[in-house]
Design an enzyme around this catalytic site. Structure first.
Site, PDB file in Angstrom:
ATOM      1  N   LYS A 165       0.946  -0.795   0.034  1.00 17.77           N
ATOM      2  CA  LYS A 165       0.131  -0.079  -0.177  1.00 17.77           C
ATOM      3  C   LYS A 165       0.443   1.256  -0.374  1.00 17.77           C
ATOM      4  O   LYS A 165       0.428   2.501   0.038  1.00 17.77           O
ATOM      5  CB  LYS A 165      -0.672   0.396   1.170  1.00 17.77           C
ATOM      6  CG  LYS A 165      -1.700  -0.939   1.375  1.00 17.77           C
ATOM      7  CD  LYS A 165      -3.603  -0.729   0.213  1.00 17.77           C
ATOM      8  CE  LYS A 165      -4.680  -2.169   0.238  1.00 17.77           C
ATOM      9  NZ  LYS A 165      -4.834  -2.630  -0.896  1.00 17.77           N
ATOM     10  N   LYS A 190      -3.071 -11.237  -8.562  1.00 17.40           N
ATOM     11  CA  LYS A 190      -4.836 -11.016  -8.093  1.00 17.40           C
ATOM     12  C   LYS A 190      -5.961 -11.029  -8.889  1.00 17.40           C
ATOM     13  O   LYS A 190      -5.814  -9.668  -9.059  1.00 17.40           O
ATOM     14  CB  LYS A 190      -4.811 -11.901  -6.421  1.00 17.40           C
ATOM     15  CG  LYS A 190      -4.842 -10.685  -6.225  1.00 17.40           C
ATOM     16  CD  LYS A 190      -5.233 -11.050  -4.504  1.00 17.40           C
ATOM     17  CE  LYS A 190      -5.817  -9.751  -3.852  1.00 17.40           C
ATOM     18  NZ  LYS A 190      -7.137  -9.648  -3.125  1.00 17.40           N
ATOM     19  N   LYS A 242     -10.634  -5.707  -6.955  1.00 19.67           N
ATOM     20  CA  LYS A 242     -11.347  -4.903  -7.164  1.00 19.67           C
ATOM     21  C   LYS A 242     -11.421  -3.889  -7.501  1.00 19.67           C
ATOM     22  O   LYS A 242     -11.911  -3.310  -8.098  1.00 19.67           O
ATOM     23  CB  LYS A 242     -12.543  -5.190  -5.523  1.00 19.67           C
ATOM     24  CG  LYS A 242     -13.055  -5.517  -5.136  1.00 19.67           C
ATOM     25  CD  LYS A 242     -13.844  -5.083  -3.933  1.00 19.67           C
ATOM     26  CE  LYS A 242     -14.060  -6.120  -2.672  1.00 19.67           C
ATOM     27  NZ  LYS A 242     -12.458  -5.699  -1.820  1.00 19.67           N
TER      28      LYS A 242
HETATM   29  N1  AQP Z   1      -8.491 -13.227  -6.479  1.00 17.61           N
HETATM   30  C1  AQP Z   1      -9.064 -13.494  -5.411  1.00 17.61           C
HETATM   31  N2  AQP Z   1      -8.677 -14.862  -5.014  1.00 17.61           N
HETATM   32  C2  AQP Z   1      -9.074 -15.350  -4.458  1.00 17.61           C
HETATM   33  N3  AQP Z   1      -9.992 -14.658  -3.305  1.00 17.61           N
HETATM   34  C3  AQP Z   1      -9.561 -13.476  -3.003  1.00 17.61           C
HETATM   35  N4  AQP Z   1     -10.016 -12.351  -2.130  1.00 17.61           N
HETATM   36  C4  AQP Z   1     -10.008 -11.254  -2.715  1.00 17.61           C
HETATM   37  N5  AQP Z   1      -9.416 -11.490  -4.308  1.00 17.61           N
HETATM   38  C5  AQP Z   1      -9.778 -12.441  -4.176  1.00 17.61           C
HETATM   39  C6  AQP Z   1     -10.935 -12.850  -0.755  1.00 17.61           C
HETATM   40  O1  AQP Z   1     -12.055 -12.138  -0.679  1.00 17.61           O
HETATM   41  C7  AQP Z   1     -12.026 -11.465   0.780  1.00 17.61           C
HETATM   42  C8  AQP Z   1     -12.932 -10.124   0.563  1.00 17.61           C
HETATM   43  O2  AQP Z   1     -11.347  -9.404   0.407  1.00 17.61           O
HETATM   44  P1  AQP Z   1     -11.316  -7.889   0.724  1.00 17.61           P
HETATM   45  O3  AQP Z   1     -12.555  -7.352   0.157  1.00 17.61           O
HETATM   46  O4  AQP Z   1     -11.689  -7.328   2.425  1.00 17.61           O
HETATM   47  O5  AQP Z   1     -10.133  -7.975   1.041  1.00 17.61           O
HETATM   48  P2  AQP Z   1      -8.585  -7.816  -0.759  1.00 17.61           P
HETATM   49  O6  AQP Z   1      -8.591  -9.657  -0.181  1.00 17.61           O
HETATM   50  O7  AQP Z   1      -8.308  -6.334  -1.082  1.00 17.61           O
HETATM   51  O8  AQP Z   1     -10.441  -7.937  -1.975  1.00 17.61           O
HETATM   52  P3  AQP Z   1      -9.681  -7.151  -3.314  1.00 17.61           P
HETATM   53  O9  AQP Z   1     -10.861  -7.298  -4.091  1.00 17.61           O
HETATM   54  O10 AQP Z   1      -8.670  -7.683  -3.553  1.00 17.61           O
HETATM   55  O11 AQP Z   1      -9.982  -5.375  -2.993  1.00 17.61           O
HETATM   56  P4  AQP Z   1      -9.004  -5.020  -3.328  1.00 17.61           P
HETATM   57  O12 AQP Z   1      -8.430  -4.625  -5.011  1.00 17.61           O
HETATM   58  O13 AQP Z   1     -10.022  -3.286  -2.678  1.00 17.61           O
HETATM   59  O14 AQP Z   1      -7.784  -4.894  -2.297  1.00 17.61           O
HETATM   60  C9  AQP Z   1     -10.954 -12.195   1.226  1.00 17.61           C
HETATM   61  O15 AQP Z   1     -11.363 -13.637   2.003  1.00 17.61           O
HETATM   62  C10 AQP Z   1     -10.633 -12.397   0.171  1.00 17.61           C
HETATM   63  O16 AQP Z   1      -9.108 -13.260   0.689  1.00 17.61           O
END
Ligand code: AQP
Length: 333
Positions: free
Chosen positions: A113, A196, A199
């Site tokens: 970050k 990965k 969002k």
């Molecule tokens: N690519 C992924 N594969 C498997 N699991 C995933 N998760 C997220 N991306 C993948 C799982 O989704 C849950 C919620 O995640 P979060 O919203 O708390 O934060 P994150 O992991 O940072 O999700 P994003 O989608 O990547 O959001 P941004 O872009 O905002 O950082 C978690 O259980 C995570 O493991």
């Protein structure tokens, strides 16, 4: 017999995607019948990136709708917004006294970050693992369904729990453990093979649960492939394996086996495989998208779900915080 307590959350930072579905929501749906589940929309966590205040509510409501459309039953679980539980920031404050600057600065997601948003390295980013620990420990959960990216945060939650217990001489917080049903879906890669699915990055290589049919087709047809294996039974590159995981989820074993055999025999045609994947993914995402859209049209219903979820969750968080206060010595009246 009391069911084991489970906690997990999803940040309201954008549109949910197949990674969130396969890495998180699918596990929630599987767990809801056998565990005492607390699932929340992590709206406080989303504040680290200073979202537009107008976007917060639609983002939270959409996460709720997409979870329910994916099979989560708010009657069976406590589904709530993190900001509806004032006990969470209170426990966060208490746990901050157990967390050290050095260990927080070493967390890889913090370092990422700092790289991504060098002009906004706020204390909330640094203490993200402490807030996550508070989210979990507030219900004294023992199981946490999260993807691989969150494992280190969970280890920190165990450390903070143990330090609190040692400091205040009580076996108060259990040590929460990762729960996982399927190793293949732990990390869904971006369709361009870069990192990965997420969002907030690579929107064109991310399948959102709200994507329309043509968008899904276009994104899948553009997914990264190569000229195919030249040796029988070669190891699959990770971006190809990712397509096979998505095929398995959406089209099932028989179809996946046909393409696996073609891969192993070096006569796979990725164009055909992607066409098949595109159509099965359209059938897979379509009903979730339609159901989520329908739910979002009824704001009143979502508000009711959040209110009832918060009431269920507060019944548990209020007990934890009252006992934690007593252990600390905040017990004046
Ligand atoms: N690519 C992924 N594969 C498997 N699991 C995933 N998760 C997220 N991306 C993948 C799982 O989704 C849950 C919620 O995640 P979060 O919203 O708390 O934060 P994150 O992991 O940072 O999700 P994003 O989608 O990547 O959001 P941004 O872009 O905002 O950082 C978690 O259980 C995570 O493991």
């Amino acid at each position: 017999m009391n069911k084991e307590i489970v906690v997990s959350g999803i940040r309201s930072t954008g549109y949910l995607h197949l990674g969130n579905y396969l890495g998180a929501i699918q596990n929630y749906v599987e767990m809801q019948n056998n565990y005492d589940c607390y699932f929340f929309v992590a709206d406080y966590h989303s504040l680290t990136t200073h979202p537009d205040p107008k976007a917060l509510k639609p983002n939270v409501f959409r996460v709720v709708a997409e979870n329910i459309a994916s099979g989560l039953d708010p009657e069976k679980v406590a589904l709530y917004a993190q900001s509806d539980l004032p006990e969470i920031p209170e426990l966060y404050l208490m746990l901050n006294m157990m967390a050290y600057k050095g260990e927080l600065e070493k967390v890889p997601t913090f370092k990422d970050k700092v790289r991504l948003q060098p002009d906004n390295v706020n204390a909330g980013l640094l203490t993200y693992p402490v807030l996550m620990a508070a989210d979990i420990l507030i219900h004294r959960a023992v199981k946490v369904p999260v993807g691989k990216d969150q494992e280190q945060h969970l280890e920190m939650a165990r450390n903070f729990a143990t330090r609190f217990n040692t400091r205040y001489g009580a076996e108060f917080f259990p040590e929460p453990q990762v729960w996982r049903s399927n190793a293949d879906t732990v990390k869904i890669m971006s369709l361009d093979g870069n990192g990965k699915m997420s969002k907030s990055e690579n929107a064109n290589a991310t399948i959102y649960l709200s994507d329309d049919d043509d968008t899904i087709r276009k994104k899948i047809m553009k997914a990264k492939t190569d000229s195919g294996p030249t040796e029988p039974n070669s190891e699959m590159p990770d971006y190809i394996k990712n397509l096979f995981v998505l095929l398995q989820v959406s089209a099932g074993s028989e179809v996946t086996q046909t393409f696996t055999d073609a891969f192993n025999n070096c006569n796979i045609r990725y164009g055909d495989m992607k066409k098949q994947l595109a159509e099965s993914m359209v059938s897979f995402v379509g009903p979730i998208r339609e159901k989520a859209a329908e739910l979002q049209r009824d704001e009143q219903a979502i508000r009711k779900i959040l209110k009832e979820g918060a009431e269920k969750a507060r019944a548990s968080s209020a007990v934890t915080i009252a006992e934690a206060r007593k252990l600390i010595g905040i017990n004046y009246y």
